[in-house]
Design an enzyme around this catalytic site. Structure first.
Site, PDB file in Angstrom:
ATOM      1  N   ARG A   1      78.265  70.704  35.388  1.00  0.00           N
ATOM      2  CA  ARG A   1      78.815  72.239  35.416  1.00  0.00           C
ATOM      3  C   ARG A   1      78.555  72.645  36.629  1.00  0.00           C
ATOM      4  O   ARG A   1      78.552  73.808  36.566  1.00  0.00           O
ATOM      5  CB  ARG A   1      78.006  72.798  34.436  1.00  0.00           C
ATOM      6  CG  ARG A   1      78.001  72.355  32.829  1.00  0.00           C
ATOM      7  CD  ARG A   1      79.541  72.543  32.132  1.00  0.00           C
ATOM      8  NE  ARG A   1      79.584  71.881  31.079  1.00  0.00           N
ATOM      9  CZ  ARG A   1      80.065  70.641  30.771  1.00  0.00           C
ATOM     10  NH1 ARG A   1      80.541  70.028  31.727  1.00  0.00           N
ATOM     11  NH2 ARG A   1      80.014  70.139  29.631  1.00  0.00           N
TER      12      ARG A   1
ATOM     13  N   SER B   1      79.491  76.456  24.149  1.00  0.00           N
ATOM     14  CA  SER B   1      78.059  76.197  24.309  1.00  0.00           C
ATOM     15  C   SER B   1      77.426  77.050  24.970  1.00  0.00           C
ATOM     16  O   SER B   1      77.911  77.100  26.241  1.00  0.00           O
ATOM     17  CB  SER B   1      77.978  74.756  24.620  1.00  0.00           C
ATOM     18  OG  SER B   1      78.290  73.677  23.766  1.00  0.00           O
TER      19      SER B   1
ATOM     20  N   GLU C   1      74.690  77.846  30.220  1.00  0.00           N
ATOM     21  CA  GLU C   1      75.900  77.373  30.625  1.00  0.00           C
ATOM     22  C   GLU C   1      77.184  78.463  31.125  1.00  0.00           C
ATOM     23  O   GLU C   1      77.681  78.701  31.846  1.00  0.00           O
ATOM     24  CB  GLU C   1      76.626  76.558  29.793  1.00  0.00           C
ATOM     25  CG  GLU C   1      77.701  75.695  30.207  1.00  0.00           C
ATOM     26  CD  GLU C   1      78.193  74.633  29.495  1.00  0.00           C
ATOM     27  OE1 GLU C   1      77.551  73.720  29.056  1.00  0.00           O
ATOM     28  OE2 GLU C   1      79.548  74.540  29.252  1.00  0.00           O
TER      29      GLU C   1
HETATM   30  C1  LIG Z   1      85.343  77.444  21.421  1.00  0.00           C
HETATM   31  C2  LIG Z   1      85.090  76.959  22.732  1.00  0.00           C
HETATM   32  C3  LIG Z   1      84.898  75.411  23.043  1.00  0.00           C
HETATM   33  C4  LIG Z   1      84.725  75.129  24.213  1.00  0.00           C
HETATM   34  N1  LIG Z   1      84.450  73.770  24.498  1.00  0.00           N
HETATM   35  C5  LIG Z   1      84.080  73.394  25.784  1.00  0.00           C
HETATM   36  C6  LIG Z   1      83.924  72.132  26.033  1.00  0.00           C
HETATM   37  O1  LIG Z   1      84.156  71.168  25.210  1.00  0.00           O
HETATM   38  N2  LIG Z   1      83.566  71.481  27.303  1.00  0.00           N
HETATM   39  C7  LIG Z   1      83.253  72.457  28.239  1.00  0.00           C
HETATM   40  O2  LIG Z   1      82.943  72.240  29.478  1.00  0.00           O
HETATM   41  N3  LIG Z   1      83.318  74.003  28.182  1.00  0.00           N
HETATM   42  C8  LIG Z   1      83.790  74.573  26.701  1.00  0.00           C
HETATM   43  N4  LIG Z   1      84.048  75.723  26.558  1.00  0.00           N
HETATM   44  C9  LIG Z   1      83.876  76.690  27.501  1.00  0.00           C
HETATM   45  C10 LIG Z   1      85.120  76.889  28.450  1.00  0.00           C
HETATM   46  O3  LIG Z   1      86.194  76.611  27.905  1.00  0.00           O
HETATM   47  C11 LIG Z   1      84.925  76.161  29.732  1.00  0.00           C
HETATM   48  O4  LIG Z   1      83.679  76.341  30.543  1.00  0.00           O
HETATM   49  C12 LIG Z   1      86.177  76.647  30.565  1.00  0.00           C
HETATM   50  O5  LIG Z   1      86.389  75.692  31.712  1.00  0.00           O
HETATM   51  C13 LIG Z   1      85.994  78.034  31.347  1.00  0.00           C
HETATM   52  O6  LIG Z   1      87.444  78.236  31.721  1.00  0.00           O
HETATM   53  P1  LIG Z   1      87.801  79.641  31.818  1.00  0.00           P
HETATM   54  O7  LIG Z   1      89.127  79.945  32.514  1.00  0.00           O
HETATM   55  O8  LIG Z   1      87.714  80.314  30.376  1.00  0.00           O
HETATM   56  O9  LIG Z   1      86.774  80.384  32.867  1.00  0.00           O
HETATM   57  P2  LIG Z   1      86.212  81.983  32.585  1.00  0.00           P
HETATM   58  O10 LIG Z   1      85.349  81.994  31.221  1.00  0.00           O
HETATM   59  O11 LIG Z   1      87.300  82.973  32.812  1.00  0.00           O
HETATM   60  O12 LIG Z   1      85.283  82.022  33.811  1.00  0.00           O
HETATM   61  C14 LIG Z   1      84.194  80.975  33.780  1.00  0.00           C
HETATM   62  C15 LIG Z   1      83.547  81.094  35.408  1.00  0.00           C
HETATM   63  O13 LIG Z   1      84.453  80.613  36.246  1.00  0.00           O
HETATM   64  C16 LIG Z   1      84.886  81.357  37.318  1.00  0.00           C
HETATM   65  N5  LIG Z   1      86.503  81.313  37.395  1.00  0.00           N
HETATM   66  C17 LIG Z   1      87.237  81.182  36.559  1.00  0.00           C
HETATM   67  N6  LIG Z   1      88.513  81.229  37.080  1.00  0.00           N
HETATM   68  C18 LIG Z   1      88.331  80.818  38.361  1.00  0.00           C
HETATM   69  C19 LIG Z   1      89.267  80.500  39.687  1.00  0.00           C
HETATM   70  N7  LIG Z   1      90.229  80.234  39.632  1.00  0.00           N
HETATM   71  N8  LIG Z   1      88.496  80.511  40.779  1.00  0.00           N
HETATM   72  C20 LIG Z   1      87.210  80.552  40.807  1.00  0.00           C
HETATM   73  N9  LIG Z   1      86.357  80.777  39.849  1.00  0.00           N
HETATM   74  C21 LIG Z   1      86.953  81.010  38.505  1.00  0.00           C
HETATM   75  C22 LIG Z   1      84.663  82.682  36.725  1.00  0.00           C
HETATM   76  O14 LIG Z   1      84.442  83.874  37.670  1.00  0.00           O
HETATM   77  C23 LIG Z   1      83.403  82.522  35.749  1.00  0.00           C
HETATM   78  O15 LIG Z   1      82.234  82.509  36.493  1.00  0.00           O
HETATM   79  C24 LIG Z   1      84.304  75.956  25.326  1.00  0.00           C
HETATM   80  C25 LIG Z   1      84.558  77.413  25.045  1.00  0.00           C
HETATM   81  C26 LIG Z   1      84.935  77.924  23.733  1.00  0.00           C
HETATM   82  C27 LIG Z   1      85.023  79.310  23.484  1.00  0.00           C
END
Ligand SMILES: Cc1cc2nc3c(=O)[nH]c(=O)nc-3n(C[C@H](O)[C@H](O)[C@H](O)COP(=O)(O)OP(=O)(O)OC[C@H]3O[C@@H](n4cnc5c(N)ncnc54)[C@H](O)[C@@H]3O)c2cc1C
Length: 304
Positions: A173, A223, A293
Protein backbone atom coordinates in the site's frame (compact mmCIF):
# COMPACT_ATOMS: atom_id res chain seq x y z
CA UNK A 1 2.18 44.69 -12.82
CA UNK A 2 1.01 41.16 -13.75
CA UNK A 3 -2.51 40.48 -12.53
CA UNK A 4 -2.84 37.12 -10.80
CA UNK A 5 -5.63 34.85 -12.02
CA UNK A 6 -8.70 34.28 -9.88
CA UNK A 7 -10.70 31.10 -9.75
CA UNK A 8 -13.41 33.01 -11.64
CA UNK A 9 -11.00 33.54 -14.59
CA UNK A 10 -10.50 29.79 -14.84
CA UNK A 11 -14.24 29.08 -14.78
CA UNK A 12 -16.18 28.08 -16.94
CA UNK A 13 -13.32 26.66 -19.03
CA UNK A 14 -12.48 24.39 -16.11
CA UNK A 15 -15.40 23.02 -14.12
CA UNK A 16 -15.05 24.50 -10.65
CA UNK A 17 -17.46 24.32 -7.71
CA UNK A 18 -17.11 26.32 -4.52
CA UNK A 19 -17.90 25.02 -1.04
CA UNK A 20 -19.00 21.69 -2.54
CA UNK A 21 -19.89 18.81 -0.15
CA UNK A 22 -17.51 15.90 -0.81
CA UNK A 23 -20.12 13.47 0.55
CA UNK A 24 -21.52 13.64 -3.00
CA UNK A 25 -18.34 11.98 -4.32
CA UNK A 26 -16.94 9.68 -1.63
CA UNK A 27 -17.83 5.97 -1.62
CA UNK A 28 -18.83 6.24 2.06
CA UNK A 29 -21.20 9.14 1.19
CA UNK A 30 -19.62 11.15 4.02
CA UNK A 31 -17.32 14.16 4.20
CA UNK A 32 -17.37 17.94 4.54
CA UNK A 33 -17.06 20.58 1.79
CA UNK A 34 -14.11 21.40 -0.45
CA UNK A 35 -13.45 25.16 -0.55
CA UNK A 36 -12.60 24.93 -4.27
CA UNK A 37 -13.36 21.73 -6.16
CA UNK A 38 -12.04 21.45 -9.73
CA UNK A 39 -12.56 18.76 -12.36
CA UNK A 40 -9.71 19.20 -14.86
CA UNK A 41 -10.25 17.41 -18.19
CA UNK A 42 -6.62 17.43 -19.32
CA UNK A 43 -3.08 17.69 -18.02
CA UNK A 44 -3.06 21.31 -19.19
CA UNK A 45 -6.11 22.14 -17.06
CA UNK A 46 -4.57 20.26 -14.15
CA UNK A 47 -1.41 22.37 -14.52
CA UNK A 48 -3.45 25.60 -14.75
CA UNK A 49 -5.19 24.73 -11.48
CA UNK A 50 -1.89 23.82 -9.83
CA UNK A 51 -0.37 27.13 -11.01
CA UNK A 52 -3.34 28.97 -9.55
CA UNK A 53 -3.00 27.14 -6.21
CA UNK A 54 0.77 27.74 -6.07
CA UNK A 55 0.29 31.43 -6.90
CA UNK A 56 -2.29 31.79 -4.11
CA UNK A 57 -0.30 29.55 -1.71
CA UNK A 58 -3.29 27.21 -1.41
CA UNK A 59 -2.90 23.61 -0.23
CA UNK A 60 -3.69 21.07 -2.96
CA UNK A 61 -5.54 17.77 -2.51
CA UNK A 62 -5.99 15.23 -5.30
CA UNK A 63 -8.86 12.77 -5.39
CA UNK A 64 -9.55 9.93 -7.79
CA UNK A 65 -12.68 7.82 -7.34
CA UNK A 66 -12.78 8.57 -3.59
CA UNK A 67 -13.09 4.85 -2.83
CA UNK A 68 -10.33 4.80 -0.23
CA UNK A 69 -10.99 8.11 1.46
CA UNK A 70 -12.54 9.50 4.58
CA UNK A 71 -12.87 13.28 4.32
CA UNK A 72 -13.41 14.73 7.79
CA UNK A 73 -16.65 16.63 8.34
CA UNK A 74 -14.88 20.03 8.47
CA UNK A 75 -13.94 19.55 4.80
CA UNK A 76 -10.82 20.51 2.83
CA UNK A 77 -9.28 23.96 2.60
CA UNK A 78 -7.61 25.22 -0.55
CA UNK A 79 -7.88 23.44 -3.90
CA UNK A 80 -9.22 19.91 -4.32
CA UNK A 81 -8.99 18.31 -7.78
CA UNK A 82 -11.05 15.28 -8.78
CA UNK A 83 -9.33 13.72 -11.80
CA UNK A 84 -12.06 11.40 -13.09
CA UNK A 85 -12.62 13.55 -16.20
CA UNK A 86 -9.06 12.75 -17.31
CA UNK A 87 -9.88 9.21 -18.34
CA UNK A 88 -8.45 8.17 -21.72
CA UNK A 89 -7.27 4.59 -22.14
CA UNK A 90 -5.22 3.35 -25.11
CA UNK A 91 -3.49 0.11 -25.97
CA UNK A 92 -0.43 -0.71 -28.12
CA UNK A 93 1.21 -4.12 -28.36
CA UNK A 94 1.28 -5.51 -24.81
CA UNK A 95 0.82 -2.16 -23.09
CA UNK A 96 -2.21 -0.25 -21.86
CA UNK A 97 -1.70 3.44 -21.12
CA UNK A 98 -4.37 5.11 -18.98
CA UNK A 99 -4.95 8.61 -17.64
CA UNK A 100 -5.00 8.94 -13.87
CA UNK A 101 -8.75 9.45 -13.70
CA UNK A 102 -9.67 6.38 -15.73
CA UNK A 103 -11.48 3.73 -13.70
CA UNK A 104 -9.18 0.80 -12.98
CA UNK A 105 -12.12 -1.46 -13.79
CA UNK A 106 -12.25 0.05 -17.31
CA UNK A 107 -8.52 -0.59 -17.70
CA UNK A 108 -9.07 -4.27 -16.83
CA UNK A 109 -11.84 -4.38 -19.48
CA UNK A 110 -9.54 -2.77 -22.07
CA UNK A 111 -6.78 -5.26 -21.26
CA UNK A 112 -9.22 -8.16 -21.64
CA UNK A 113 -10.50 -6.77 -24.94
CA UNK A 114 -6.89 -6.79 -26.23
CA UNK A 115 -6.27 -10.30 -24.85
CA UNK A 116 -3.78 -8.97 -22.32
CA UNK A 117 -3.38 -10.85 -19.06
CA UNK A 118 -2.18 -10.24 -15.44
CA UNK A 119 -4.58 -7.39 -14.60
CA UNK A 120 -7.51 -9.70 -13.78
CA UNK A 121 -6.94 -9.28 -10.02
CA UNK A 122 -8.08 -5.64 -10.33
CA UNK A 123 -11.40 -6.37 -12.07
CA UNK A 124 -13.44 -5.31 -9.02
CA UNK A 125 -11.26 -2.61 -7.43
CA UNK A 126 -13.40 0.55 -7.66
CA UNK A 127 -10.52 3.06 -7.73
CA UNK A 128 -9.01 5.25 -10.42
CA UNK A 129 -5.64 4.54 -12.03
CA UNK A 130 -4.01 7.39 -10.05
CA UNK A 131 -5.44 6.19 -6.74
CA UNK A 132 -4.45 2.61 -7.53
CA UNK A 133 -0.84 3.62 -8.27
CA UNK A 134 -0.74 5.87 -5.19
CA UNK A 135 -2.02 3.01 -2.98
CA UNK A 136 -0.34 0.14 -4.86
CA UNK A 137 -3.81 -1.42 -4.83
CA UNK A 138 -3.94 -5.19 -4.74
CA UNK A 139 -6.24 -8.18 -4.44
CA UNK A 140 -6.24 -11.96 -4.84
CA UNK A 141 -2.45 -12.23 -4.98
CA UNK A 142 -1.96 -9.45 -7.53
CA UNK A 143 -0.92 -5.83 -7.07
CA UNK A 144 -0.34 -2.73 -9.18
CA UNK A 145 3.43 -3.01 -8.63
CA UNK A 146 3.42 -6.20 -10.73
CA UNK A 147 1.80 -4.59 -13.77
CA UNK A 148 2.67 -0.88 -13.85
CA UNK A 149 6.02 -0.23 -15.52
CA UNK A 150 5.99 3.56 -15.17
CA UNK A 151 3.91 6.68 -14.58
CA UNK A 152 3.82 10.33 -15.58
CA UNK A 153 3.51 12.59 -12.56
CA UNK A 154 3.23 16.31 -11.87
CA UNK A 155 5.70 17.58 -9.30
CA UNK A 156 4.53 20.10 -6.66
CA UNK A 157 6.29 22.87 -8.68
CA UNK A 158 4.23 21.84 -11.73
CA UNK A 159 6.68 19.90 -13.92
CA UNK A 160 5.76 16.69 -15.71
CA UNK A 161 8.25 13.92 -15.07
CA UNK A 162 8.33 10.21 -15.85
CA UNK A 163 8.94 7.73 -13.04
CA UNK A 164 10.03 4.22 -13.91
CA UNK A 165 9.09 1.17 -11.88
CA UNK A 166 12.09 1.46 -9.61
CA UNK A 167 11.47 5.16 -8.95
CA UNK A 168 7.85 4.42 -8.02
CA UNK A 169 9.30 2.37 -5.13
CA UNK A 170 6.18 0.26 -4.60
CA UNK A 171 5.62 -1.48 -1.26
CA UNK A 172 2.61 -2.74 0.65
CA UNK A 173 0.00 0.00 0.00
CA UNK A 174 2.93 2.32 -0.71
CA UNK A 175 4.36 4.20 -3.67
CA UNK A 176 6.94 7.04 -3.73
CA UNK A 177 4.37 9.62 -4.94
CA UNK A 178 2.97 9.53 -1.39
CA UNK A 179 5.97 11.18 0.26
CA UNK A 180 6.97 13.23 -2.79
CA UNK A 181 3.52 14.86 -3.00
CA UNK A 182 3.31 14.23 -6.72
CA UNK A 183 0.13 13.93 -8.77
CA UNK A 184 -0.12 10.84 -10.97
CA UNK A 185 -1.37 11.89 -14.41
CA UNK A 186 -1.06 8.62 -16.31
CA UNK A 187 0.33 5.11 -15.95
CA UNK A 188 1.60 2.40 -18.28
CA UNK A 189 0.51 -1.18 -17.66
CA UNK A 190 2.91 -3.72 -19.18
CA UNK A 191 1.04 -6.97 -19.65
CA UNK A 192 1.39 -10.24 -21.53
CA UNK A 193 -0.67 -11.71 -24.32
CA UNK A 194 -3.19 -14.25 -23.04
CA UNK A 195 -6.49 -15.79 -24.07
CA UNK A 196 -9.40 -13.34 -23.95
CA UNK A 197 -11.99 -15.95 -22.82
CA UNK A 198 -9.77 -17.22 -20.04
CA UNK A 199 -9.09 -13.66 -18.87
CA UNK A 200 -12.82 -12.88 -18.82
CA UNK A 201 -13.59 -16.08 -16.86
CA UNK A 202 -10.96 -15.22 -14.24
CA UNK A 203 -12.37 -11.68 -13.90
CA UNK A 204 -15.93 -13.02 -13.55
CA UNK A 205 -14.78 -15.56 -10.97
CA UNK A 206 -12.98 -12.96 -8.85
CA UNK A 207 -15.93 -10.56 -9.06
CA UNK A 208 -18.33 -13.29 -7.91
CA UNK A 209 -15.97 -14.11 -5.02
CA UNK A 210 -15.82 -10.42 -4.10
CA UNK A 211 -19.61 -10.06 -4.16
CA UNK A 212 -20.02 -13.13 -1.94
CA UNK A 213 -17.55 -11.88 0.71
CA UNK A 214 -17.82 -8.08 0.67
CA UNK A 215 -20.78 -5.83 1.54
CA UNK A 216 -20.91 -4.29 -1.94
CA UNK A 217 -24.59 -3.47 -1.48
CA UNK A 218 -23.77 -0.76 1.10
CA UNK A 219 -21.54 2.36 0.94
CA UNK A 220 -18.02 1.76 2.32
CA UNK A 221 -14.36 2.54 1.68
CA UNK A 222 -13.25 -1.07 1.29
CA UNK A 223 -10.88 -2.61 3.84
CA UNK A 224 -10.36 0.05 6.47
CA UNK A 225 -7.18 -1.37 8.01
CA UNK A 226 -3.86 -2.60 6.65
CA UNK A 227 -2.94 -6.24 7.18
CA UNK A 228 -0.85 -6.31 10.38
CA UNK A 229 2.23 -8.54 10.05
CA UNK A 230 1.28 -12.10 10.96
CA UNK A 231 -2.47 -11.41 11.28
CA UNK A 232 -5.58 -10.56 9.28
CA UNK A 233 -7.34 -7.36 10.33
CA UNK A 234 -10.79 -8.81 9.55
CA UNK A 235 -10.18 -11.91 11.71
CA UNK A 236 -8.93 -9.86 14.69
CA UNK A 237 -12.02 -7.62 14.45
CA UNK A 238 -14.30 -10.65 14.14
CA UNK A 239 -12.60 -12.41 17.09
CA UNK A 240 -12.95 -9.24 19.18
CA UNK A 241 -16.72 -9.54 18.70
CA UNK A 242 -16.95 -6.19 16.95
CA UNK A 243 -19.11 -7.12 13.94
CA UNK A 244 -22.29 -5.08 14.07
CA UNK A 245 -20.70 -2.47 16.37
CA UNK A 246 -22.20 0.87 15.38
CA UNK A 247 -21.82 4.57 16.17
CA UNK A 248 -24.29 6.91 14.48
CA UNK A 249 -24.74 5.51 10.98
CA UNK A 250 -21.34 3.74 10.68
CA UNK A 251 -21.26 0.02 11.42
CA UNK A 252 -18.61 -2.71 11.37
CA UNK A 253 -19.98 -4.87 8.56
CA UNK A 254 -21.70 -8.12 9.51
CA UNK A 255 -20.59 -9.58 6.17
CA UNK A 256 -16.87 -8.63 6.26
CA UNK A 257 -15.33 -7.45 9.54
CA UNK A 258 -12.67 -5.41 7.72
CA UNK A 259 -15.30 -3.09 6.22
CA UNK A 260 -17.19 -0.25 7.91
CA UNK A 261 -20.48 0.39 6.14
CA UNK A 262 -22.73 3.42 6.09
CA UNK A 263 -26.05 1.94 7.20
CA UNK A 264 -27.93 5.08 8.17
CA UNK A 265 -26.74 8.51 7.07
CA UNK A 266 -23.29 8.21 8.71
CA UNK A 267 -20.96 11.18 9.07
CA UNK A 268 -17.18 11.02 8.72
CA UNK A 269 -17.04 11.57 12.50
CA UNK A 270 -19.10 8.38 12.99
CA UNK A 271 -16.56 6.53 10.81
CA UNK A 272 -13.61 7.94 12.77
CA UNK A 273 -15.25 7.05 16.10
CA UNK A 274 -15.88 3.45 14.96
CA UNK A 275 -12.27 3.21 13.71
CA UNK A 276 -10.91 4.46 17.07
CA UNK A 277 -13.10 2.00 18.99
CA UNK A 278 -12.04 -0.93 16.80
CA UNK A 279 -8.35 0.01 17.16
CA UNK A 280 -8.62 0.28 20.96
CA UNK A 281 -10.61 -2.93 21.40
CA UNK A 282 -8.30 -4.99 19.17
CA UNK A 283 -5.23 -3.55 20.90
CA UNK A 284 -6.63 -4.23 24.38
CA UNK A 285 -7.60 -7.83 23.47
CA UNK A 286 -4.71 -8.92 21.25
CA UNK A 287 -1.96 -6.27 21.62
CA UNK A 288 -2.06 -5.59 17.86
CA UNK A 289 -2.22 -2.05 16.49
CA UNK A 290 -4.45 -1.76 13.42
CA UNK A 291 -3.12 0.92 11.11
CA UNK A 292 -5.62 2.49 8.73
CA UNK A 293 -5.32 1.67 5.03
CA UNK A 294 -8.04 4.19 4.20
CA UNK A 295 -6.65 7.72 3.79
CA UNK A 296 -8.12 10.22 6.25
CA UNK A 297 -7.94 13.82 5.06
CA UNK A 298 -9.46 17.24 5.76
CA UNK A 299 -10.29 19.12 8.93
CA UNK A 300 -12.36 18.34 12.00
CA UNK A 301 -15.66 20.20 12.12
CA UNK A 302 -15.65 23.42 14.14
CA UNK A 303 -17.26 22.87 17.53
CA UNK A 304 -20.20 25.19 18.28
C1 LIG B 1 -16.05 -1.91 -2.16
C2 LIG B 1 -14.58 -1.61 -2.20
C3 LIG B 1 -13.67 -2.62 -2.49
C4 LIG B 1 -12.29 -2.35 -2.52
N1 LIG B 1 -11.42 -3.36 -2.80
C5 LIG B 1 -10.10 -3.10 -2.82
C6 LIG B 1 -9.18 -4.15 -3.11
O1 LIG B 1 -9.54 -5.29 -3.36
N2 LIG B 1 -7.86 -3.84 -3.12
C7 LIG B 1 -7.40 -2.58 -2.85
O2 LIG B 1 -6.19 -2.35 -2.88
N3 LIG B 1 -8.26 -1.57 -2.58
C8 LIG B 1 -9.59 -1.80 -2.57
N4 LIG B 1 -10.45 -0.77 -2.30
C9 LIG B 1 -9.94 0.56 -1.99
C10 LIG B 1 -9.74 1.47 -3.22
O3 LIG B 1 -10.62 1.13 -4.29
C11 LIG B 1 -8.30 1.46 -3.71
O4 LIG B 1 -7.40 1.85 -2.68
C12 LIG B 1 -8.10 2.39 -4.90
O5 LIG B 1 -6.84 2.20 -5.43
C13 LIG B 1 -8.26 3.86 -4.52
O6 LIG B 1 -8.36 4.61 -5.72
P1 LIG B 1 -9.22 5.95 -5.76
O7 LIG B 1 -9.09 6.54 -7.10
O8 LIG B 1 -10.60 5.70 -5.29
O9 LIG B 1 -8.42 6.82 -4.71
P2 LIG B 1 -9.03 7.92 -3.73
O10 LIG B 1 -9.84 7.25 -2.69
O11 LIG B 1 -9.65 9.01 -4.50
O12 LIG B 1 -7.69 8.44 -3.06
C14 LIG B 1 -6.88 7.56 -2.27
C15 LIG B 1 -5.53 8.25 -2.04
O13 LIG B 1 -4.88 8.36 -3.30
C16 LIG B 1 -4.56 9.72 -3.58
N5 LIG B 1 -4.73 9.91 -5.02
C17 LIG B 1 -5.81 9.61 -5.77
N6 LIG B 1 -5.57 9.89 -7.07
C18 LIG B 1 -4.31 10.37 -7.13
C19 LIG B 1 -3.47 10.85 -8.18
N7 LIG B 1 -3.90 10.89 -9.44
N8 LIG B 1 -2.22 11.28 -7.87
C20 LIG B 1 -1.79 11.27 -6.60
N9 LIG B 1 -2.53 10.84 -5.55
C21 LIG B 1 -3.77 10.40 -5.82
C22 LIG B 1 -5.53 10.54 -2.75
O14 LIG B 1 -5.01 11.82 -2.46
C23 LIG B 1 -5.68 9.68 -1.52
O15 LIG B 1 -4.65 9.91 -0.60
C24 LIG B 1 -11.83 -1.03 -2.26
C25 LIG B 1 -12.75 0.01 -2.00
C26 LIG B 1 -14.11 -0.29 -1.97
C27 LIG B 1 -15.09 0.84 -1.70
Amino acid sequence: MMQSKTVVDLYPKIEILLNEPLSKYTHTLTGGPADILAFPKSIKECQEMLDYANEQSLPVTVVGNASNLIVKDGGIRGLTMILTKMNRISSHDNEVVADAGAALIDVTKAAQAHSLTHLEFAAGIPGSVGGAVFMNAGAYGGEIANVVSGAEVLTPDNHIIHLNHQELDFGYRHCSVQENHQIVISATFSLEVGIADKIQKRMDHLNALRASKQPLELPSCGSVFKRPTGYFAGKLIHDAGLQGFQIGGAQVSMKHAGFIVNVDGATATDYLNVIAHVQKTVYDKFGVHLETEVRIIGEDPKSN
